[in-house]
Design an enzyme around this catalytic site. Structure first.
Site, mmCIF file in Angstrom:
data_model
loop_
_atom_site.group_PDB
_atom_site.id
_atom_site.type_symbol
_atom_site.label_atom_id
_atom_site.label_comp_id
_atom_site.label_asym_id
_atom_site.label_seq_id
_atom_site.Cartn_x
_atom_site.Cartn_y
_atom_site.Cartn_z
ATOM 1 N N GLY A 230 0.781 -1.138 0.177
ATOM 2 C CA GLY A 230 0.027 -0.027 -0.092
ATOM 3 C C GLY A 230 0.924 1.244 -0.099
ATOM 4 N N GLY A 232 1.856 5.392 1.043
ATOM 5 C CA GLY A 232 1.572 6.300 2.273
ATOM 6 C C GLY A 232 2.569 6.062 3.258
ATOM 7 N N CYS A 258 5.640 -5.804 1.707
ATOM 8 C CA CYS A 258 5.617 -4.270 1.442
ATOM 9 C C CYS A 258 5.049 -3.524 2.674
ATOM 10 C CB CYS A 258 5.210 -4.020 0.127
ATOM 11 S SG CYS A 258 5.552 -2.506 -0.825
ATOM 12 N N GLN A 262 5.928 -3.156 6.951
ATOM 13 C CA GLN A 262 6.204 -2.087 7.822
ATOM 14 C C GLN A 262 5.192 -1.864 8.889
ATOM 15 O OE1 GLN A 262 5.934 1.013 4.847
ATOM 16 N NE2 GLN A 262 7.749 0.280 4.012
ATOM 17 N N ASN A 300 8.566 -1.260 -4.397
ATOM 18 C CA ASN A 300 8.213 -0.034 -4.293
ATOM 19 C C ASN A 300 7.986 0.454 -2.943
ATOM 20 O OD1 ASN A 300 6.766 2.449 -5.100
ATOM 21 N ND2 ASN A 300 4.949 1.552 -5.068
ATOM 22 N N GLY A 302 9.089 3.723 -0.251
ATOM 23 C CA GLY A 302 10.038 4.959 0.101
ATOM 24 C C GLY A 302 9.981 5.030 1.500
ATOM 25 N N PHE A 303 9.363 4.191 2.264
ATOM 26 C CA PHE A 303 9.703 3.965 3.833
ATOM 27 C C PHE A 303 10.404 2.631 4.278
ATOM 28 C CE2 PHE A 303 6.501 7.188 2.987
ATOM 29 C CZ PHE A 303 6.923 8.105 4.224
ATOM 30 N N HIS A 348 7.784 -7.739 -3.456
ATOM 31 C CA HIS A 348 6.721 -8.289 -3.921
ATOM 32 C C HIS A 348 6.695 -9.799 -4.710
ATOM 33 C CE1 HIS A 348 4.239 -4.229 -3.837
ATOM 34 N NE2 HIS A 348 5.595 -3.996 -3.988
ATOM 35 N N GLU A 350 4.400 -11.441 -5.357
ATOM 36 C CA GLU A 350 3.327 -11.489 -6.244
ATOM 37 C C GLU A 350 3.364 -10.835 -7.642
ATOM 38 O OE1 GLU A 350 2.784 -7.447 -5.143
ATOM 39 O OE2 GLU A 350 3.386 -9.358 -4.310
#
Length: 373
Positions: A230, A232, A258, A262, A300, A302-303, A348, A350
Site C-alpha cells: 500500500g 503512504g 511491502c 512496515q 516499491n 519509500g519508507f 513483492h 506476487e
C-alpha cells in the site's frame, strides 16, 4: 497523440525539465520517484502503492507493448503523473488494444515525454524524492508560479493514503479447485495478482477494508491473515498496527508484504523512516539471512523499518529477527517472529511482471497455516 504540446516538470528544489505532453493535458502534483523496471509499466501504473507519486521511468522507451485489459493490478491507474523519455509511436503486441498514451488520456493522467530521464534520475538520487508537479497545455505558466504550487502540496511523510485505495466493501476470491485454507487479507492497497497467487495454492481469500475490526476478521474464520502492500507513511497506520497486534496475540498465522512489512514492524515495536529515494523496480537484490541466498525482487517503497541485517530483537510477542536485507544499502527487507507464527517481506512475491524468485514465499505461508492446523 498530444506529444507536440509543451509540458514542464517542476521539482520542489526549483529544478525544472521541459518536454512535451504525454497523456492528458493539465496539472498534477505528487512526489517524484523513479522506477528502474524495464518492463511491466501497466502493472506499475495500476499498482495502488504508487498513489500520489509522479513516476519517472528510467528505461528510455515506454509504451512499446501498448495497453491491454488483462494486466491491470487494480481498477484504475493510481500514479499522480508520468515521466518518460521516448514514448513508442506505435504499440506492437498481439494483446494490445490501445496505446499507453490513449489510456493515460482516458484516465486523466498528466504526463510528460522527451525528458532526459537519466539526468532527472541522478538528480533524485542525489537530492532525494521530493514534491513535484507536471504541467501541460494551458497549465504551463511561469516556473516560479508553478514552483509555488508544488511547494504547497502535501508531503509524503505523514500522509495516510491507504484509506484512499482500500476496498469499499469486502469481496472473496475463490480458491482454484479444492479450498485448503481461508485467509483474511487486510487491503492496504492490494494488487490483483496477490489473491490469484494464493488461490492457485488452494486459498480462499477474503479481502477486507482497512477499517475492518478484529471481529470482522474473525467472522471469516481465517486460517491465516495477510497484510498487503500500500501507499503512504506507515507511521499513520495506527489502526492496522492495532489489528496486527491482535492477530499476533491470538497466534494467527500472518504474512505481510511491502507496506504490510512496515505494519508488522511497528506492531513489533520497531520504528519506520523515510528513505532518501526508496526502492522501485524489478531488479533489486535481497539476501536471506538464514540461507545467504540472493533473490532478485520487485519493490516499491519509500519508507523502511529500522534495523540491521540479521538483528535479533525482543517484542511484546517474543523474539523476532531481521530476516532479509538489501545488499545495496542494508535496508530491512524482511522480518520473522520466532515465538509466534508471523513473517513479512518488504518486496513483492506476487510481481506479475516478474521476477518470480520470491513466489515461494506464498508456499511458506501455506506451510505456516498447515503447521498451525
Amino acid at each position: 497523440m498530444s506529444s507536440r504540446t509543451p509540458a514542464v516538470l517542476v521539482l520542489e528544489d526549483g529544478r525544472s525539465f521541459r518536454g512535451e505532453s504525454y497523456g492528458a493535458l493539465g496539472r498534477s502534483l505528487g512526489e517524484v520517484v523513479f522506477s528502474t523496471a524495464m518492463t511491466g509499466y501497466q502493472e506499475t501504473l495500476t499498482d495502488p502503492s504508487y498513489h500520489r507519486q509522479i513516476v519517472v521511468q528510467t528505461a528510455p522507451q515506454i509504451g512499446n507493448t501498448g495497453w491491454n485489459d488483462e494486466d491491470d493490478e487494480s481498477e484504475r491507474i493510481w500514479v499522480a503523473g508520468y515521466v518518460v523519455r521516448d514514448p513508442a509511436r506505435v504499440p506492437s503486441n498481439w494483446r494490445s488494444v490501445r496505446s499507453l498514451d490513449e489510456e493515460l488520456v482516458n484516465q486523466g493522467i498528466v504526463g510528460i515525454s522527451g525528458v532526459d530521464t537519466r539526468t532527472l534520475t541522478r538528480h533524485i538520487r542525489e537530492r532525494g524524492a521530493m514534491r513535484a508537479g507536471v504541467f501541460s497545455g494551458d497549465a504551463v505558466a511561469d516556473v516560479d508560479q508553478l514552483l509555488a504550487e508544488v511547494r504547497q502540496a502535501p508531503e509524503m511523510a505523514g500522509s495516510d493514503l491507504a484509506r484512499d485505495v482500500t476496498t469499499k466493501k469486502p469481496y472473496v476470491v475463490r480458491a482454484d479447485g479444492e479450498t485448503r485454507f481461508r485467509v483474511a487479507a487486510l487491503d492496504l492497497g492490494i494488487k490483483s495478482n496477490t489473491p490469484r497467487m494464493m488461490a492457485a495454492r488452494g486459498i480462499e481469500v477474503h479481502v477486507l477494508p482497512l477499517g475492518s475490526t478484529v471481529d470482522d476478521v474473525l467472522a471469516v474464520s481465517p486460517d491465516g491473515v495477510f497484510l498487503s502492500n500500500g501507499p503512504g507513511d506507515p507511521a499513520t497506520q495506527d489502526h492496522a498496527v492495532a489489528l496486527t497486534k491482535e492477530f499476533l496475540s491470538r497466534r494467527l498465522p500472518l504474512f505481510g508484504i511491502c507496506f504490510g512489512n512496515q505494519v508488522l514492524g511497528r506492531a513489533l515495536g520497531r520504528g519506520t523512516y523515510k528513505m532518501r529515494y526508496g526502492h522501485r523496480g524489478i531488479n533489486i537484490p535481497v539476501i536471506d539471512v538464514a540461507t545467504g541466498k540472493v533473490a532478485i525482487t520487485a519493490q516499491n517503497h519509500g519508507f523502511a523499518v529500522e534495523g540491521t541485517p540479521g538483528e535479533r530483537f525482543d517484542s511484546e510477542f517474543g523474539a523476532a529477527q531481521v530476516s532479509h536485507y538489501c545488499p545495496n544499502d542494508d535496508t530491512v527487507e524482511g522480518l520473522r517472529c520466532l515465538d509466534v507464527p508471523a513473517f513479512s517481506v518488504q518486496y513483492h512475491p506476487e510481481a506479475a511482471a516478474g521476477p518470480h524468485d520470491a513466489a515461494p514465499l506464498f508456499d511458506q505461508f501455506v506451510e505456516l497455516m498447515d503447521g498451525k492446523k
